[in-house]
Design a protein around this motif. Structure first.
Motif, PDB file in Angstrom:
ATOM      1  N   LEU A   2      68.909  19.270  45.879  1.00  0.00           N
ATOM      2  CA  LEU A   2      69.233  20.225  46.938  1.00  0.00           C
ATOM      3  C   LEU A   2      68.112  21.253  47.084  1.00  0.00           C
ATOM      4  N   ILE A   4      67.353  24.539  49.389  1.00  0.00           N
ATOM      5  CA  ILE A   4      67.871  25.473  50.377  1.00  0.00           C
ATOM      6  C   ILE A   4      66.685  26.200  50.996  1.00  0.00           C
ATOM      7  N   LEU A   6      65.098  28.912  53.548  1.00  0.00           N
ATOM      8  CA  LEU A   6      65.436  30.149  54.240  1.00  0.00           C
ATOM      9  C   LEU A   6      64.240  30.630  55.045  1.00  0.00           C
ATOM     10  N   PHE A  15      68.769  35.615  45.865  1.00  0.00           N
ATOM     11  CA  PHE A  15      69.591  34.619  46.562  1.00  0.00           C
ATOM     12  C   PHE A  15      70.138  33.592  45.563  1.00  0.00           C
ATOM     13  N   ALA A  18      72.795  34.965  43.341  1.00  0.00           N
ATOM     14  CA  ALA A  18      74.071  35.219  44.019  1.00  0.00           C
ATOM     15  C   ALA A  18      74.893  33.944  44.200  1.00  0.00           C
ATOM     16  N   ILE A  19      74.227  32.802  44.284  1.00  0.00           N
ATOM     17  CA  ILE A  19      74.965  31.587  44.655  1.00  0.00           C
ATOM     18  C   ILE A  19      75.064  30.540  43.546  1.00  0.00           C
ATOM     19  N   ASP A  21      76.719  29.945  40.967  1.00  0.00           N
ATOM     20  CA  ASP A  21      78.002  29.377  40.530  1.00  0.00           C
ATOM     21  C   ASP A  21      78.860  28.886  41.694  1.00  0.00           C
ATOM     22  N   ILE A  22      78.376  29.062  42.911  1.00  0.00           N
ATOM     23  CA  ILE A  22      79.097  28.571  44.089  1.00  0.00           C
ATOM     24  C   ILE A  22      78.585  27.180  44.460  1.00  0.00           C
ATOM     25  N   VAL A  23      77.282  27.007  44.264  1.00  0.00           N
ATOM     26  CA  VAL A  23      76.673  25.695  44.495  1.00  0.00           C
ATOM     27  C   VAL A  23      76.991  24.815  43.294  1.00  0.00           C
ATOM     28  N   GLU A  24      77.404  23.587  43.548  1.00  0.00           N
ATOM     29  CA  GLU A  24      77.866  22.768  42.426  1.00  0.00           C
ATOM     30  C   GLU A  24      76.779  21.898  41.801  1.00  0.00           C
ATOM     31  N   GLU A  25      75.634  21.820  42.434  1.00  0.00           N
ATOM     32  CA  GLU A  25      74.527  21.057  41.850  1.00  0.00           C
ATOM     33  C   GLU A  25      74.063  21.709  40.541  1.00  0.00           C
TER      34      GLU A  25
ATOM     35  N   LEU B   2      68.870  30.094  61.738  1.00  0.00           N
ATOM     36  CA  LEU B   2      68.839  29.610  60.355  1.00  0.00           C
ATOM     37  C   LEU B   2      70.096  28.802  60.048  1.00  0.00           C
ATOM     38  N   ARG B   5      71.811  24.245  54.700  1.00  0.00           N
ATOM     39  CA  ARG B   5      72.544  22.999  54.478  1.00  0.00           C
ATOM     40  C   ARG B   5      72.750  22.755  52.989  1.00  0.00           C
ATOM     41  N   THR B   7      74.922  20.521  49.801  1.00  0.00           N
ATOM     42  CA  THR B   7      75.643  19.294  49.496  1.00  0.00           C
ATOM     43  C   THR B   7      77.027  19.699  48.995  1.00  0.00           C
ATOM     44  N   ARG B   8      77.171  19.959  47.707  1.00  0.00           N
ATOM     45  CA  ARG B   8      78.470  20.369  47.172  1.00  0.00           C
ATOM     46  C   ARG B   8      78.500  21.873  46.932  1.00  0.00           C
ATOM     47  N   VAL B   9      79.482  22.535  47.504  1.00  0.00           N
ATOM     48  CA  VAL B   9      79.635  23.975  47.315  1.00  0.00           C
ATOM     49  C   VAL B   9      81.122  24.267  47.156  1.00  0.00           C
ATOM     50  N   THR B  10      81.465  25.343  46.449  1.00  0.00           N
ATOM     51  CA  THR B  10      82.892  25.658  46.321  1.00  0.00           C
ATOM     52  C   THR B  10      83.473  25.859  47.724  1.00  0.00           C
ATOM     53  N   PHE B  15      80.069  31.136  49.874  1.00  0.00           N
ATOM     54  CA  PHE B  15      78.609  31.113  49.875  1.00  0.00           C
ATOM     55  C   PHE B  15      78.062  32.138  50.867  1.00  0.00           C
ATOM     56  N   ALA B  18      78.534  35.662  49.756  1.00  0.00           N
ATOM     57  CA  ALA B  18      77.661  36.056  48.640  1.00  0.00           C
ATOM     58  C   ALA B  18      76.245  36.397  49.104  1.00  0.00           C
ATOM     59  N   ILE B  19      75.817  35.815  50.201  1.00  0.00           N
ATOM     60  CA  ILE B  19      74.399  35.964  50.570  1.00  0.00           C
ATOM     61  C   ILE B  19      74.145  36.753  51.840  1.00  0.00           C
ATOM     62  N   ILE B  22      71.553  39.381  51.704  1.00  0.00           N
ATOM     63  CA  ILE B  22      70.263  38.979  51.122  1.00  0.00           C
ATOM     64  C   ILE B  22      69.437  38.255  52.192  1.00  0.00           C
TER      65      ILE B  22
END
Lengths: 228, 228
Positions: A2, A4, A6, A15, A18-19, A21-25, B2, B5, B7-10, B15, B18-19, B22
């Motif tokens: 993945l 991301i 920006l 950034f 902040a994320i 633990d929200i992104v599962e990768e 912007l 994208r 893949t896996r997110v809670t 998300f 959280a951002i 930022i």
């Protein structure tokens, strides 16, 4: 993996933190075209205009005791990836330089849970930056060679080289850094919290410390190293 | 604009929240292929496997008093964007249905600073989902038509239609919702915190409330509406 992407962000490090633990990768990368509040070690500002390569590479479940090795591995990876463009060296502990001008820097942060950590390997490479503030002694691939670097290609090379370097243990990494150090044998001004020393840098030892004729310095206690 | 994208997110909503401070863009979109802890109104789970369109559209400096209109505008936009695939209606207040089966849902959240707000317009469309848990009465474009929907095309259509709908004021939006309501004239079970009523739904009034033969309901007090 993945990635991301920006456009404008305060800092890829903020950034990613902040994320994470929200992104599962387990592993992901944040790249920004521009950072507006980028920071280096000890909260120092890092100039991050368009053109440069501004990245945070996040690795979850990373062995906590190896977090300190990440700075060395990443700095070495950047140096090696830049080889096809410029003759770069590592200015201990976390800068990459071309003839004493900074061309890249590394900032590793981590959150540990037991013996595992989430590591945030932040790095900035002045690939295609064309102008720097007056107080910043820096250069870029474009300024050095007249040709732009391919940021994306460089990004994936640096990440892959970092992982290769991580196959080495600390003393091997430190040896490699010593081989590519920009400081060895030179007069330097080393400063920390409320102190400054002028010394002759000798080498980087097996623990990754800078050995000089006026003492041995740990990475954590040194804010800045300049060649006099 | 912007588009981030993942893949896996809670959840794209978590998300984006959280951002949002930022990222420096005034408007951006978070899209995920899969959400693992997606939520709807009142913290209810929202099933979000691969194939669907899972989005949070962030708008900063949005007029705080218009935040409630966003749910209506977004639900109407989804309904209209789905028109070329299926005959969809809006199930007051925030679902889009095809023949009483849910095909999409909207969750608007906001953080206000004075008279401006940052709005998080979350929506999920079951475009190409092929299977649902037993307790979920839902359908998808693919199940209805046998053909997959183009998630990206739909994403940008919905965002652009949402903005068009926002040119209408609340009473115009409510009128439009009334025209496309799946409930009018039907027996429904309406439930909230600790209560449940069976009523005949009549229409959506100029304030966006559901008028029934047993009372007028505000969006905020209603947890669930089901056609009996």
């Amino acid at each position: 993996m993945l990635v991301i992407r920006l456009t404008r962000v305060t800092s890829t490090q903020d950034f990613a933190e902040a994320i994470h633990d929200i992104v599962e990768e387990k592993e992901f990368v944040v790249v920004a075209e521009e950072q507006t509040k980028a920071r280096g070690r000890f909260g120092r500002a890092w100039y991050s205009p368009k053109g440069g390569l501004w990245v945070t590479h996040v690795m979850k479940d990373f062995e906590a005791e190896r977090v300190p090795d990440l700075t060395l591995a990443n700095a070495l990876a950047i140096r090696k990836a830049l080889e096809k463009y410029v003759n770069a060296k590592v200015r201990w502990p976390n800068d990459v330089v071309v003839g004493d001008k900074k061309i890249a820097g590394v900032l590793v942060e981590a959150v540990a849970q037991g013996d595992k950590a989430t590591a945030f390997v932040g790095f900035g490479v002045d690939t295609n930056v064309t102008k720097f503030p007056k107080d910043v002694r820096a250069t870029s691939v474009l300024l050095e060679t007249g040709k732009p670097a391919d940021n994306d290609e460089l990004l994936f090379e640096i990440i892959s080289l970092t992982k290769e370097y991580l196959r080495l243990n600390l003393s091997q990494l430190a040896k490699e850094l010593d081989n590519h150090s920009s400081l060895n044998g030179r007069e330097v001004r080393i400063s920390g919290e409320g102190w400054e020393k002028r010394c002759k840098a000798l080498f980087v030892d097996f623990m990754g410390r800078l050995v000089t004729d006026c003492g041995v310095f740990e990475v954590e206690e040194v804010h800045r190293v300049e060649v006099i």
